[in-house]
Scaffold this active site. Structure first.
Site, PDB file in Angstrom:
ATOM      1  N   PRO A   2      -4.534 -20.935 -21.151  1.00 13.18           N
ATOM      2  CA  PRO A   2      -3.610 -21.532 -20.169  1.00 13.18           C
ATOM      3  C   PRO A   2      -3.010 -20.446 -19.280  1.00 13.18           C
ATOM      4  O   PRO A   2      -2.468 -19.463 -19.768  1.00 13.18           O
ATOM      5  CB  PRO A   2      -2.522 -22.181 -21.027  1.00 13.18           C
ATOM      6  CG  PRO A   2      -2.981 -22.108 -22.431  1.00 13.18           C
ATOM      7  CD  PRO A   2      -4.034 -21.051 -22.522  1.00 13.18           C
ATOM      8  N   GLU A   3      -3.167 -20.606 -17.980  1.00 12.27           N
ATOM      9  CA  GLU A   3      -2.589 -19.668 -17.015  1.00 12.27           C
ATOM     10  C   GLU A   3      -1.443 -20.385 -16.295  1.00 12.27           C
ATOM     11  O   GLU A   3      -1.041 -21.471 -16.685  1.00 12.27           O
ATOM     12  CB  GLU A   3      -3.664 -19.200 -16.029  1.00 12.27           C
ATOM     13  CG  GLU A   3      -4.862 -18.550 -16.683  1.00 12.27           C
ATOM     14  CD  GLU A   3      -4.568 -17.195 -17.314  1.00 12.27           C
ATOM     15  OE1 GLU A   3      -3.460 -16.658 -17.107  1.00 12.27           O
ATOM     16  OE2 GLU A   3      -5.435 -16.681 -18.027  1.00 12.27           O
ATOM     17  N   LYS A  60       3.871 -17.403 -17.714  1.00 15.29           N
ATOM     18  CA  LYS A  60       3.111 -18.343 -18.535  1.00 15.29           C
ATOM     19  C   LYS A  60       3.938 -18.876 -19.704  1.00 15.29           C
ATOM     20  O   LYS A  60       3.401 -19.452 -20.643  1.00 15.29           O
ATOM     21  CB  LYS A  60       1.833 -17.676 -19.048  1.00 15.29           C
ATOM     22  CG  LYS A  60       0.867 -17.370 -17.917  1.00 15.29           C
ATOM     23  CD  LYS A  60      -0.522 -17.079 -18.416  1.00 15.29           C
ATOM     24  CE  LYS A  60      -0.671 -15.692 -18.955  1.00 15.29           C
ATOM     25  NZ  LYS A  60      -2.071 -15.367 -19.280  1.00 15.29           N
ATOM     26  N   ARG A 264     -13.582  -8.141 -18.376  1.00 17.55           N
ATOM     27  CA  ARG A 264     -13.449  -9.384 -17.609  1.00 17.55           C
ATOM     28  C   ARG A 264     -14.702  -9.689 -16.809  1.00 17.55           C
ATOM     29  O   ARG A 264     -15.120  -8.889 -15.975  1.00 17.55           O
ATOM     30  CB  ARG A 264     -12.289  -9.264 -16.606  1.00 17.55           C
ATOM     31  CG  ARG A 264     -11.007  -8.776 -17.217  1.00 17.55           C
ATOM     32  CD  ARG A 264     -10.293  -9.896 -17.902  1.00 17.55           C
ATOM     33  NE  ARG A 264      -8.933  -9.507 -18.216  1.00 17.55           N
ATOM     34  CZ  ARG A 264      -7.967 -10.369 -18.464  1.00 17.55           C
ATOM     35  NH1 ARG A 264      -8.210 -11.656 -18.420  1.00 17.55           N
ATOM     36  NH2 ARG A 264      -6.768  -9.952 -18.752  1.00 17.55           N
TER      37      ARG A 264
END
Ligand code: ZN
Length: 285
Positions: A2-3, A60, A264
């Site tokens: 979740p961002e 967040k 990433r």
């Protein structure tokens, strides 16, 4: 993971549904490490009979504020979900916190990987100190073009690495960085301080645009993320770069490429986002 848009979606959804309710019980803490600065007993003692006066988001972190001052803070990390559930529903596996409300529903923290964290602050002021130490300017709400210029102008690191720095841009996350950089037509390996004024303006508009659109679409659900009602977001159906490797760039038709920046996965259009010459030697493309 979740961002910012996913946490914002949950905060808005909860705000619309639980303001004014009171806490009747706090329990279900089966993994004490999840509650960082309190215990189940303390949560129960402090929050019992408190009325929910606000649900918000800081970076967040999801915040639930109560009428005499305390603030409950939840961070979902990799795979946590915050669900609003009828209290008589069976407790699902991996539930680590249950806040029972006076309207017959629970706010439940469900996280198979147990990375989620819960904090309790006695007052908004104490919560603000906690956030001030950890978070930069909120890219959805507070960031201005002047802020972006000031932050980037001081950084010699790669653009994407700076965007991923939570102390500078809390909540951006890998996916939203790739999408914002694609929209802005700038390469993630550019040096942050090398952007022209025009590129900086495009990046600013792109950051805002991507985050606002993702919130409108109720976040991105690849695997774990669900909103407070257990429903998926839909932004994953509208991605231009992230996860689109080998698909045509929606703007120019050239194939999107993926490479690794540290750990990433990073997605670019090699035509729309020109790579700086030095970076082409260093990057593993
Ligand atoms: Zn392109």
């Amino acid at each position: 993971m979740p961002e910012l848009p996913e946490v914002e979606t949950t905060a808005r959804g909860l705000r619309a549904q639980i303001l004014g309710t009171r806490v009747t019980r706090v329990g279900g803490v089966d993994w004490p490490r999840i509650v960082v600065n309190a215990t189940e007993e303390l949560l129960q003692a402090v929050l019992q009979a408190q009325q929910v006066t606000e649900v918000g988001r800081r970076g967040k972190y999801l915040t639930i504020s109560f009428d005499t001052g305390p603030v409950l803070v939840l961070h979902r990390k990799m795979s946590g979900n915050v669900l609003l559930t009828p209290s008589d529903m069976p407790i699902q596996k991996h539930t680590h916190l249950i806040v029972t409300l006076s309207d017959g529903r629970d706010v439940r923290l469900v996280d198979p990987r147990k990375f989620s964290r819960v904090y309790l602050f006695e007052s908004t002021d104490l919560a603000d100190v906690f956030f001030a130490e950890r978070l930069g300017i909120d890219p959805l709400v507070d960031l201005t073009l002047a802020d972006l210029r000031a932050i980037m102008g001081k950084r010699s690191g790669r653009l994407k690495s700076v965007l991923l720095d939570q102390t500078a841009f809390p909540g951006m996350g890998n996916l939203y960085c790739d999408e914002a950089l694609w929209r802005a037509r700038v390469h993630p390996l550019r040096t942050a301080s090398s952007l022209t004024r025009a590129e900086m303006s495009r990046l600013f508009e792109s950051i805002r645009g991507v985050l606002e659109e993702a919130v409108e679409r109720r976040g991105t659900s690849f695997s774990d993320y669900l909103d407070q009602n257990g429903e998926k977001g839909s932004f994953q159906e509208h991605l231009n770069a992230y996860g689109q490797e080998d698909k045509p760039c929606p703007r120019c038709g050239k194939r999107i490429k993926k490479f690794w920046l540290g750990a990433r996965g990073t997605h670019v259009c090699p035509s729309c986002q020109r790579m700086p010459r030095q970076a082409s030697i260093a990057a593993r493309i």
